[in-house]
Design an enzyme around this catalytic site. Structure first.
Site, PDB file in Angstrom:
ATOM      1  CG  LEU A  49     -26.352  39.599 -14.038  1.00 13.50           C
ATOM      2  CD1 LEU A  49     -25.592  40.404 -15.102  1.00 13.50           C
ATOM      3  CD2 LEU A  49     -26.886  38.314 -14.404  1.00 13.50           C
TER       4      LEU A  49
ATOM      5  CD  GLU B   2     -23.419  38.209 -21.373  1.00 12.76           C
ATOM      6  OE1 GLU B   2     -23.816  37.411 -21.965  1.00 12.76           O
ATOM      7  OE2 GLU B   2     -23.737  38.852 -20.508  1.00 12.76           O
TER       8      GLU B   2
END
EC number: 1.5.1.3
Length: 187
Positions: A23, A31
């Site tokens: 990411l 999240e």
């Protein structure tokens, strides 16, 4: 009959979803928990959700976390001849994967179908005719990325004002603000 078809993604302001197989932003625990909860929770007793991902997405998951537990894991690849170690199924295309969910071995086991990446798989799903929901976490800043989410066609996709189980207010972790959005199309 398998339940709904969904995409789930976290995306930066500049539409980035990945960088060097990871990411683009630091890990955001809540999240990630949202991703786990949404993709794992089935509304049908005795059924599991199916997560569909491309080969690169599969190999970007740390080995100790593969397969994604509590879910049936399907990998898409035109090159692989058999599912990578830990994956439950392999298909050559999204259409083939969706056809597989109608076969007896999966039809009675799968509730919802969740597409979890990467770019080309999202694109194929978003152009797929029929009903589709996009669960988008908007990371409210730019991050340098090498992989991007396709543009959401707002002629086709409507942003829902609210959705059960999805917080509507802005979240913040590690100084990074983000919000959860749900889009829907029916064509």
């Amino acid at each position: 009959m398998v339940g709904s078809l969904n995409c789930i993604v976290a995306v930066s302001q500049n539409m980035g979803i990945g960088k060097n197989g990871d990411l683009p932003w630091p890990p955001l625990r809540n999240e990630f928990r949202y991703f786990q909860r949404m993709t794992t929770t089935s509304s049908v007793e005795g059924k599991q959700n199916l997560v569909i991902m491309g080969k690169k997405t599969w190999f970007s998951i740390p080995e100790k976390n593969r397969p994604l537990k509590g879910r049936i894991n399907l990998v898409l690849s035109r090159e692989l001849k058999e599912p990578p170690q830990g994956a439950h199924f392999l298909s050559r295309s999204l259409d083939d994967a969706l056809k597989l969910t109608e076969q007896p071995e999966l039809a009675n086991k799968v509730d919802m179908v969740w597409i979890v990446g990467g770019s080309s798989v999202y694109k194929e799903a978003m152009n797929h005719p029929g009903h589709l929901k996009l669960f988008v976490t908007r990371i409210m800043q730019d991050f340098e990325s090498d992989t991007f989410f396709p543009e959401i066609d707002l002629e086709k996709y409507k942003l829902l004002p609210e959705y059960p189980g999805v917080l509507s207010d802005v979240q913040e972790e590690k100084g990074i603000k983000y919000k959860f959005e749900v889009y829907e199309k029916n064509d």
